[in-house]
Design a protein around this motif. Structure first.
Motif, PDB file in Angstrom:
ATOM      1  N   ALA A   1       0.862  -1.176   0.000  1.00 14.56           N
ATOM      2  CA  ALA A   1       0.000   0.000   0.000  1.00 14.56           C
ATOM      3  C   ALA A   1       0.895   1.222   0.000  1.00 14.56           C
ATOM      4  O   ALA A   1       2.098   1.138   0.276  1.00 14.56           O
ATOM      5  N   MET A   2       0.314   2.376  -0.279  1.00 14.43           N
ATOM      6  CA  MET A   2       1.100   3.592  -0.319  1.00 14.43           C
ATOM      7  C   MET A   2       0.224   4.804  -0.057  1.00 14.43           C
ATOM      8  O   MET A   2      -0.992   4.760  -0.187  1.00 14.43           O
ATOM      9  N   ARG A   3       0.887   5.890   0.347  1.00 14.84           N
ATOM     10  CA  ARG A   3       0.213   7.161   0.531  1.00 14.84           C
ATOM     11  C   ARG A   3       1.222   8.272   0.243  1.00 14.84           C
ATOM     12  O   ARG A   3       2.427   8.028   0.229  1.00 14.84           O
ATOM     13  N   ILE A   4       0.735   9.487   0.021  1.00 17.86           N
ATOM     14  CA  ILE A   4       1.570  10.587  -0.433  1.00 17.86           C
ATOM     15  C   ILE A   4       1.585  11.701   0.603  1.00 17.86           C
ATOM     16  O   ILE A   4       0.550  12.050   1.180  1.00 17.86           O
ATOM     17  N   HIS A   5       2.778  12.275   0.814  1.00 12.68           N
ATOM     18  CA  HIS A   5       2.931  13.445   1.668  1.00 12.68           C
ATOM     19  C   HIS A   5       3.054  14.679   0.780  1.00 12.68           C
ATOM     20  O   HIS A   5       3.991  14.810   0.003  1.00 12.68           O
ATOM     21  N   PHE A   6       2.068  15.570   0.880  1.00 15.21           N
ATOM     22  CA  PHE A   6       2.067  16.810   0.110  1.00 15.21           C
ATOM     23  C   PHE A   6       2.578  17.962   0.971  1.00 15.21           C
ATOM     24  O   PHE A   6       2.323  18.021   2.178  1.00 15.21           O
ATOM     25  N   ALA A   7       3.272  18.886   0.342  1.00 18.95           N
ATOM     26  CA  ALA A   7       3.697  20.117   0.998  1.00 18.95           C
ATOM     27  C   ALA A   7       3.562  21.258  -0.001  1.00 18.95           C
ATOM     28  O   ALA A   7       3.527  21.039  -1.218  1.00 18.95           O
ATOM     29  N   GLY A   8       3.509  22.482   0.527  1.00 18.19           N
ATOM     30  CA  GLY A   8       3.352  23.634  -0.348  1.00 18.19           C
ATOM     31  C   GLY A   8       2.173  23.514  -1.279  1.00 18.19           C
ATOM     32  O   GLY A   8       2.182  24.021  -2.407  1.00 18.19           O
ATOM     33  N   PHE A   9       1.099  22.885  -0.823  1.00 15.75           N
ATOM     34  CA  PHE A   9      -0.062  22.553  -1.657  1.00 15.75           C
ATOM     35  C   PHE A   9      -0.918  23.793  -1.879  1.00 15.75           C
ATOM     36  O   PHE A   9      -1.359  24.441  -0.922  1.00 15.75           O
ATOM     37  N   SER A  10      -1.160  24.126  -3.133  1.00 17.82           N
ATOM     38  CA  SER A  10      -1.980  25.297  -3.450  1.00 17.82           C
ATOM     39  C   SER A  10      -2.641  25.098  -4.804  1.00 17.82           C
ATOM     40  O   SER A  10      -1.967  25.042  -5.842  1.00 17.82           O
ATOM     41  N   LEU A  11      -3.978  24.980  -4.786  1.00 19.20           N
ATOM     42  CA  LEU A  11      -4.744  24.825  -6.016  1.00 19.20           C
ATOM     43  C   LEU A  11      -5.690  26.009  -6.178  1.00 19.20           C
ATOM     44  O   LEU A  11      -6.183  26.563  -5.186  1.00 19.20           O
ATOM     45  N   PRO A  12      -5.957  26.431  -7.428  1.00 17.80           N
ATOM     46  CA  PRO A  12      -6.944  27.493  -7.639  1.00 17.80           C
ATOM     47  C   PRO A  12      -8.340  27.021  -7.243  1.00 17.80           C
ATOM     48  O   PRO A  12      -8.591  25.820  -7.063  1.00 17.80           O
ATOM     49  N   ASP A  13      -9.250  27.966  -7.146  1.00 12.60           N
ATOM     50  CA  ASP A  13     -10.584  27.667  -6.606  1.00 12.60           C
ATOM     51  C   ASP A  13     -11.324  26.609  -7.412  1.00 12.60           C
ATOM     52  O   ASP A  13     -12.086  25.814  -6.853  1.00 12.60           O
ATOM     53  N   ASP A  14     -11.105  26.582  -8.717  1.00 12.73           N
ATOM     54  CA  ASP A  14     -11.891  25.698  -9.576  1.00 12.73           C
ATOM     55  C   ASP A  14     -11.155  24.398  -9.907  1.00 12.73           C
ATOM     56  O   ASP A  14     -11.455  23.750 -10.906  1.00 12.73           O
TER      57      ASP A  14
ATOM     58  N   ARG B   1      -5.977  19.464   3.087  1.00 12.14           N
ATOM     59  CA  ARG B   1      -6.569  19.161   4.392  1.00 12.14           C
ATOM     60  C   ARG B   1      -6.000  20.096   5.450  1.00 12.14           C
ATOM     61  O   ARG B   1      -4.817  20.390   5.466  1.00 12.14           O
ATOM     62  N   ASN B   2      -6.827  20.566   6.337  1.00 14.33           N
ATOM     63  CA  ASN B   2      -6.436  21.452   7.442  1.00 14.33           C
ATOM     64  C   ASN B   2      -6.011  22.829   6.963  1.00 14.33           C
ATOM     65  O   ASN B   2      -5.573  23.659   7.758  1.00 14.33           O
ATOM     66  N   ASN B   3      -6.110  23.076   5.644  1.00 16.70           N
ATOM     67  CA  ASN B   3      -5.804  24.391   5.087  1.00 16.70           C
ATOM     68  C   ASN B   3      -4.388  24.862   5.435  1.00 16.70           C
ATOM     69  O   ASN B   3      -4.137  26.053   5.590  1.00 16.70           O
ATOM     70  N   SER B   4      -3.453  23.919   5.547  1.00 11.44           N
ATOM     71  CA  SER B   4      -2.083  24.257   5.941  1.00 11.44           C
ATOM     72  C   SER B   4      -1.088  24.117   4.796  1.00 11.44           C
ATOM     73  O   SER B   4       0.057  24.540   4.909  1.00 11.44           O
ATOM     74  N   GLY B   5      -1.490  23.491   3.701  1.00 13.10           N
ATOM     75  CA  GLY B   5      -0.580  23.245   2.597  1.00 13.10           C
ATOM     76  C   GLY B   5       0.247  21.984   2.751  1.00 13.10           C
ATOM     77  O   GLY B   5       0.926  21.561   1.820  1.00 13.10           O
ATOM     78  N   GLN B   6       0.198  21.365   3.928  1.00  6.56           N
ATOM     79  CA  GLN B   6       0.975  20.153   4.185  1.00  6.56           C
ATOM     80  C   GLN B   6       0.056  19.083   4.769  1.00  6.56           C
ATOM     81  O   GLN B   6      -0.619  19.319   5.768  1.00  6.56           O
ATOM     82  N   PHE B   7       0.035  17.903   4.154  1.00 11.24           N
ATOM     83  CA  PHE B   7      -0.832  16.852   4.668  1.00 11.24           C
ATOM     84  C   PHE B   7      -0.456  15.523   4.032  1.00 11.24           C
ATOM     85  O   PHE B   7       0.226  15.466   3.004  1.00 11.24           O
ATOM     86  N   TRP B   8      -0.914  14.441   4.670  1.00 14.38           N
ATOM     87  CA  TRP B   8      -0.797  13.086   4.124  1.00 14.38           C
ATOM     88  C   TRP B   8      -2.120  12.695   3.481  1.00 14.38           C
ATOM     89  O   TRP B   8      -3.192  12.983   4.019  1.00 14.38           O
ATOM     90  N   SER B   9      -2.022  12.015   2.356  1.00 10.54           N
ATOM     91  CA  SER B   9      -3.211  11.540   1.658  1.00 10.54           C
ATOM     92  C   SER B   9      -3.780  10.307   2.348  1.00 10.54           C
ATOM     93  O   SER B   9      -3.196   9.762   3.284  1.00 10.54           O
ATOM     94  N   HIS B  10      -4.916   9.850   1.857  1.00 11.48           N
ATOM     95  CA  HIS B  10      -5.439   8.543   2.237  1.00 11.48           C
ATOM     96  C   HIS B  10      -4.472   7.453   1.777  1.00 11.48           C
ATOM     97  O   HIS B  10      -3.588   7.694   0.938  1.00 11.48           O
ATOM     98  N   THR B  11      -4.665   6.264   2.283  1.00 11.68           N
ATOM     99  CA  THR B  11      -3.868   5.099   1.886  1.00 11.68           C
ATOM    100  C   THR B  11      -4.611   4.319   0.815  1.00 11.68           C
ATOM    101  O   THR B  11      -5.823   4.098   0.924  1.00 11.68           O
TER     102      THR B  11
END
Length: 599
Positions: free
Chosen positions: A160-173, A194-204
């Motif tokens: 199984a695997m999951r992803i650690h995102f950082a500096g995450f920023s997507l436009p509204d649409d 998630r958490n509106n912080s730009g840094q989070f772990w994805s689901h597995t």
């Protein structure tokens, strides 16, 4: 007189115990509290939970939509390959000597740092002259005026695997999803994640292949798409010890003294089966498993309070990464049990080894919040205790214990703050840590810390070892503001603990000439205090545009580079964030880099 030396161990993956007989003991849960005071409350059903069948149907529909829109490259955009030593380390216990003895954490996976920036700043609609083309480690696809981007990440031989995102920023649409090749799909992740912080772990997700997909709405402009950026900071590589996934043949591989909970009856047992969760979370470079349980509050506020052990989860980053699975009661049924992603810490302490969390999101229908009793039981010799846990990541297991005041104690686990008991039925192993222990009324009186004794390698040595639980009565005063608020039916939780300390960023710069009158700017970063594994992000301005990020090494250093700078003007780098579970950054450091001088 000779005295036997007692030692102890934590089991982030659990403690061990023995079965010396199979007693079909049952215990009951009161329909109403016997004592209308703040020292006790009964089990309460979760209201307005999500229905598993509906959620599975929505996931199936989401997967079909994502898969139909995906333009998947035959070559993964990113691949993770572990060495044989790294794969072997996943199945080993990593022990560290602590002030209070030996602490063990059982790995089920590890984190491979990737630090790959994905930026859409170079996207131009005028240059997009085909239905699909390669772009930013993936494929961009255009259909009906809307764009879809898909990238594939491969973790070779992972379960199984999951992803650690950082500096995450997507436009509204725009919305990002993840999915695998066998029907799992999660999302959307939008905005700052998630958490509106730009840094989070994805689901597995199961398997060794994960797809990222961003859907841009039909109203997304070229400028909107260019604003899309994030960093794939790491890939969580999960091995076969995480048994609720697709390696069903290994699910039954546990100690002979473990007793499955399938045939255990009684109101209390039934309630515990509906409350105990199988926890998977990231701590540092590794991924671990533990157990815990939903816990009720007196006003029945509907808050998703969850009790586990401090040695399992004690930091905000660990709680943020936590994925909690409920109703893991059988092996080989072909689908994962329902899960909840993310949590925040309300209270945690090494004393009595407890952590009170609040889980994010909604819970599955059928779950319950266990009642509790703050009456001390550590000195009630012979009192019967019970638990449901997930030893070695196994499906729900049952164990029964007798409080034993004759058992020797470990120095840093004093009786009273901890409960010592002897196993009567069943066993616990790695993965059981944090599981609630219940009295005969089905109320929580503690949670699993570990084992104390002189034969800790033998998971079924009932006479040589004691099972040790943190005593609920000893720390109840620290958590009563949430579980038994005085005159406040729905208290606001304390904010997640601030990082332990802030870091300072030291910057030094240099420049190097490149071909065709272009040049490269290099900024060396030094964190004080020295912090390894921090993601440092910066924004370029002046003659350089875009963003860069790097991950600090063991010396707290890393370098940010910007190449192919054309203008003979200064470039400026401004540090935008330093992301680490235990440290924060509140300054706004910047540095100016001059182009190299010509000879």
């Amino acid at each position: 007189m000779n005295r036997k030396r007692h030692s102890m161990r934590h089991i982030v993956a659990g403690v061990f115990i023995i079965v010396i007989g199979f007693l079909a003991s049952t215990f009951s849960v009161d329909a109403k509290d016997q004592h209308k005071n703040e020292q006790m409350t009964s089990t309460k059903a979760v209201k307005n939970g999500f229905k598993l069948e509906q959620k599975q149907l929505k996931q199936q529909q989401l997967f079909q939509r994502l898969h139909s829109r995906a333009m998947i490259s035959p070559t993964p955009g990113l691949s993770v390959l572990l060495s044989d030593n790294e794969k072997a380390s996943i199945n080993q216990n990593k022990g560290s000597v602590q002030r209070k003895g030996i602490e063990f954490k059982q790995q089920v996976g590890l984190v491979r740092d990737i630090n790959k920036e994905v930026s859409f700043t170079q996207f131009q609609t005028a240059q997009f002259n085909s239905a699909s083309q390669k772009f930013a480690v993936g494929m961009m696809h255009r259909k009906g005026g809307a764009y879809t981007w898909t990238a594939t990440i491969n973790a070779i031989d992972a379960s199984a695997m999951r992803i650690h995102f950082a500096g995450f920023s997507l436009p509204d649409d725009a919305k990002l999803y993840i999915f695998n090749n066998s029907g799992q799909a999660f999302g959307p992740y939008s905005g700052r994640g998630r958490n509106n912080s730009g840094q989070f772990w994805s689901h597995t997700v199961f398997g060794d292949t994960l797809h990222l997909q961003i859907e841009f709405g039909s109203l997304s402009s070229e400028k909107d798409i260019q604003a899309t950026r994030f960093v794939i900071a790491g890939v969580g590589y999960i091995g076969s010890k995480f048994k609720l996934l697709d390696l069903w043949s290994q699910c039954e591989s546990v100690a002979s003294c473990v007793v499955a909970a399938d045939n255990q009856q009684g109101d209390g047992v039934s309630a515990a089966k509906k409350a105990v969760g199988h926890m998977q979370y990231v701590s540092g470079r590794y991924i671990y498993i533990c157990s815990g349980g939903l816990i009720a509050d007196v006003p029945d506020s509907g808050r998703n309070y969850f009790l586990t052990a401090n040695h399992c989860v004690s930091k905000g980053g660990e709680a943020n990464s936590l994925e909690t699975y409920f109703f893991f009661q059988s092996c080989g049924n072909g689908s994962a049990p329902p899960s909840v992603l993310g949590a925040s810490i309300l209270s945690t302490n090494r004393s009595s080894d407890y952590t009170l969390l609040e889980l994010n999101g909604s819970l599955p229908t059928g779950t319950v919040r266990l009642g509790w009793d703050a009456t001390p039981v550590a000195f009630n010799d012979g009192e019967m205790l019970y638990r449901i846990s997930h030893p070695q990541g196994y499906k729900q297991a049952y164990s029964q214990h007798n409080v034993d005041t004759d058992k020797g104690t470990c120095r840093s686990w004093p009786r009273g703050d901890w409960i010592y008991s002897k196993d009567i039925v069943g066993a616990t192993q790695g993965g059981s840590s944090g599981s609630p222990v219940l009295n005969s009324q089905g109320r929580i009186v503690g949670q699993l810390s570990g084992a104390c004794g002189y034969d800790l390698e033998n998971e079924c040595a009932v006479d040589a070892n004691a099972t040790v639980d943190g005593a609920f009565a000893a720390y109840f005063s620290r958590i009563s503001q949430w579980l038994a608020p005085s005159g406040v039916p729905d208290p606001d939780p304390d904010p997640e603990p601030e990082p332990e300390q802030m870091v300072e960023v030291g910057l030094s710069a240099s420049s190097e000439p490149a071909r065709r009158n272009r040049w490269t700017a290099i900024v060396d970063v030094q964190l004080t205090p020295v912090v390894a594994g921090a993601l440092v992000s910066g924004q370029w301005s002046g003659s350089a545009k875009g963003s860069s990020s790097c991950t600090t090494n063991a010396q707290g250093r890393c370098s940010l580079e910007k190449s192919n700078i054309r203008a003979e003007q200064n470039a400026v780098l401004s540090i935008s964030s330093v992301e680490h579970p235990d440290y924060g950054y509140a300054d706004s450091d910047s540095i100016t880099i001059s182009p190299p001088t010509s000879n």
